[in-house]
Design a protein around this motif. Structure first.
Motif, PDB file in Angstrom:
ATOM      1  N   UNK A   1       0.794  -1.228   0.000  1.00 25.82           N
ATOM      2  CA  UNK A   1       0.000   0.000   0.000  1.00 25.82           C
ATOM      3  C   UNK A   1       0.819   1.267   0.000  1.00 25.82           C
ATOM      4  N   UNK A   2       2.151   1.156  -0.085  1.00 25.14           N
ATOM      5  CA  UNK A   2       2.988   2.354  -0.112  1.00 25.14           C
ATOM      6  C   UNK A   2       2.787   3.156  -1.395  1.00 25.14           C
ATOM      7  N   UNK A   3       2.445   2.449  -2.473  1.00 22.21           N
ATOM      8  CA  UNK A   3       2.139   3.112  -3.739  1.00 22.21           C
ATOM      9  C   UNK A   3       0.803   2.567  -4.222  1.00 22.21           C
ATOM     10  N   UNK A   4      -0.117   3.459  -4.550  1.00 22.25           N
ATOM     11  CA  UNK A   4      -1.409   3.039  -5.099  1.00 22.25           C
ATOM     12  C   UNK A   4      -1.662   3.777  -6.406  1.00 22.25           C
TER      13      UNK A   4
ATOM     14  N   UNK B   1      10.018   0.804  -9.425  1.00 18.75           N
ATOM     15  CA  UNK B   1       9.450  -0.547  -9.476  1.00 18.75           C
ATOM     16  C   UNK B   1       8.082  -0.597  -8.798  1.00 18.75           C
ATOM     17  N   UNK B   2       7.950   0.089  -7.664  1.00 19.75           N
ATOM     18  CA  UNK B   2       6.670   0.102  -6.949  1.00 19.75           C
ATOM     19  C   UNK B   2       5.582   0.810  -7.755  1.00 19.75           C
ATOM     20  N   UNK B   3       5.946   1.903  -8.405  1.00 19.97           N
ATOM     21  CA  UNK B   3       4.970   2.631  -9.230  1.00 19.97           C
ATOM     22  C   UNK B   3       4.507   1.736 -10.374  1.00 19.97           C
ATOM     23  N   UNK B   4       5.450   1.113 -11.061  1.00 17.95           N
ATOM     24  CA  UNK B   4       5.095   0.221 -12.178  1.00 17.95           C
ATOM     25  C   UNK B   4       4.218  -0.920 -11.682  1.00 17.95           C
ATOM     26  N   UNK B   5       4.569  -1.521 -10.552  1.00 19.19           N
ATOM     27  CA  UNK B   5       3.790  -2.631 -10.007  1.00 19.19           C
ATOM     28  C   UNK B   5       2.369  -2.196  -9.635  1.00 19.19           C
ATOM     29  N   UNK B   6       2.229  -1.018  -9.045  1.00 16.99           N
ATOM     30  CA  UNK B   6       0.903  -0.529  -8.665  1.00 16.99           C
ATOM     31  C   UNK B   6       0.043  -0.263  -9.898  1.00 16.99           C
ATOM     32  N   UNK B   7       0.635   0.323 -10.933  1.00 20.88           N
ATOM     33  CA  UNK B   7      -0.115   0.594 -12.159  1.00 20.88           C
ATOM     34  C   UNK B   7      -0.503  -0.726 -12.832  1.00 20.88           C
ATOM     35  N   UNK B   8       0.409  -1.687 -12.848  1.00 12.21           N
ATOM     36  CA  UNK B   8       0.081  -3.002 -13.418  1.00 12.21           C
ATOM     37  C   UNK B   8      -1.050  -3.671 -12.650  1.00 12.21           C
ATOM     38  N   UNK B   9      -1.012  -3.573 -11.337  1.00  5.00           N
ATOM     39  CA  UNK B   9      -2.053  -4.167 -10.508  1.00  5.00           C
ATOM     40  C   UNK B   9      -3.411  -3.541 -10.816  1.00  5.00           C
ATOM     41  N   UNK B  10      -3.440  -2.229 -10.894  1.00  6.15           N
ATOM     42  CA  UNK B  10      -4.691  -1.530 -11.208  1.00  6.15           C
ATOM     43  C   UNK B  10      -5.152  -1.858 -12.623  1.00  6.15           C
TER      44      UNK B  10
ATOM     45  N   UNK C   1     -11.631   1.546 -18.365  1.00  2.34           N
ATOM     46  CA  UNK C   1     -11.113   1.498 -19.736  1.00  2.34           C
ATOM     47  C   UNK C   1      -9.618   1.806 -19.799  1.00  2.34           C
ATOM     48  N   UNK C   2      -8.946   1.834 -18.616  1.00  2.00           N
ATOM     49  CA  UNK C   2      -7.493   1.868 -18.586  1.00  2.00           C
ATOM     50  C   UNK C   2      -6.817   3.216 -18.413  1.00  2.00           C
ATOM     51  N   UNK C   3      -7.555   4.288 -18.237  1.00  2.00           N
ATOM     52  CA  UNK C   3      -6.927   5.600 -18.047  1.00  2.00           C
ATOM     53  C   UNK C   3      -6.450   5.748 -16.609  1.00  2.00           C
ATOM     54  N   UNK C   4      -5.178   6.127 -16.445  1.00  2.00           N
ATOM     55  CA  UNK C   4      -4.621   6.382 -15.118  1.00  2.00           C
ATOM     56  C   UNK C   4      -5.211   7.686 -14.589  1.00  2.00           C
ATOM     57  N   UNK C   5      -5.870   7.611 -13.428  1.00  2.00           N
ATOM     58  CA  UNK C   5      -6.526   8.785 -12.851  1.00  2.00           C
ATOM     59  C   UNK C   5      -5.756   9.370 -11.676  1.00  2.00           C
ATOM     60  N   UNK C   6      -5.098   8.502 -10.883  1.00  2.00           N
ATOM     61  CA  UNK C   6      -4.399   8.990  -9.699  1.00  2.00           C
ATOM     62  C   UNK C   6      -3.263   8.040  -9.350  1.00  2.00           C
ATOM     63  N   UNK C   7      -2.236   8.614  -8.737  1.00  2.00           N
ATOM     64  CA  UNK C   7      -1.089   7.853  -8.262  1.00  2.00           C
ATOM     65  C   UNK C   7      -0.712   8.442  -6.913  1.00  2.00           C
ATOM     66  N   UNK C   8      -0.670   7.597  -5.879  1.00  2.00           N
ATOM     67  CA  UNK C   8      -0.339   8.050  -4.539  1.00  2.00           C
ATOM     68  C   UNK C   8       0.924   7.335  -4.080  1.00  2.00           C
ATOM     69  N   UNK C   9       1.877   8.120  -3.580  1.00  2.91           N
ATOM     70  CA  UNK C   9       3.145   7.568  -3.105  1.00  2.91           C
ATOM     71  C   UNK C   9       3.334   7.994  -1.657  1.00  2.91           C
ATOM     72  N   UNK C  10       3.465   7.005  -0.774  1.00  4.14           N
ATOM     73  CA  UNK C  10       3.715   7.286   0.634  1.00  4.14           C
ATOM     74  C   UNK C  10       5.126   7.876   0.755  1.00  4.14           C
TER      75      UNK C  10
END
Length: 117
Positions: free
Chosen positions: A43-46, A75-84, A52-61
């Motif tokens: 949960x450090x990066x969400x 790596x955490x940012x990429x992993x969070x975006x892949x997860x979403x 339909x795949x548009x990135x709306x928000x990115x939160x970094x602790x």
């Protein structure tokens, strides 16, 4: 749909196609308005994306921001975006799957039987 003599009721086929098109448009609009969230690092990066795949928000602790270790943050940012994005794909399959199945799964006649395929 097959009329006496083996012909197709084109009016009925067109009406069904229009109904399927309308349902598809409605499902796509619903996906565009639905947001799903993915995370990494416990949960450090969400990341939040639409269905339909548009990135709306990115939160970094702030705890994960280390100027000496940008690679881990990347790596955490990429992993969070892949997860979403994976969650968005699953949502899309759930919403559009039944509609796609209707196109070949009995909703339309088998045109291959006409010798066109």
């Amino acid at each position: 749909m097959v009329q006496p003599g083996g012909g197709f009721d084109m009016g009925q086929i067109l009406q069904q196609a229009q109904q399927m098109q309308q349902k598809l448009v409605e499902a796509q609009e619903e996906l565009a308005n639905t947001e799903v969230t993915g995370s990494a690092g416990g949960g450090l990066v969400t990341a939040t994306v639409t269905g339909d795949g548009d990135l709306k928000a990115l939160t970094i602790d702030p705890k994960v921001v280390d100027p000496e270790d940008i690679e881990t943050l990347t790596d955490l940012v990429v992993a969070a975006v892949r997860d979403a994005s994976g969650s968005a794909r699953k949502l899309t399959e759930q919403k559009l799957g039944p509609l796609a199945g209707g196109l070949g799964g009995g909703g339309m006649p088998d045109l291959g039987a006409l010798g066109l395929g």
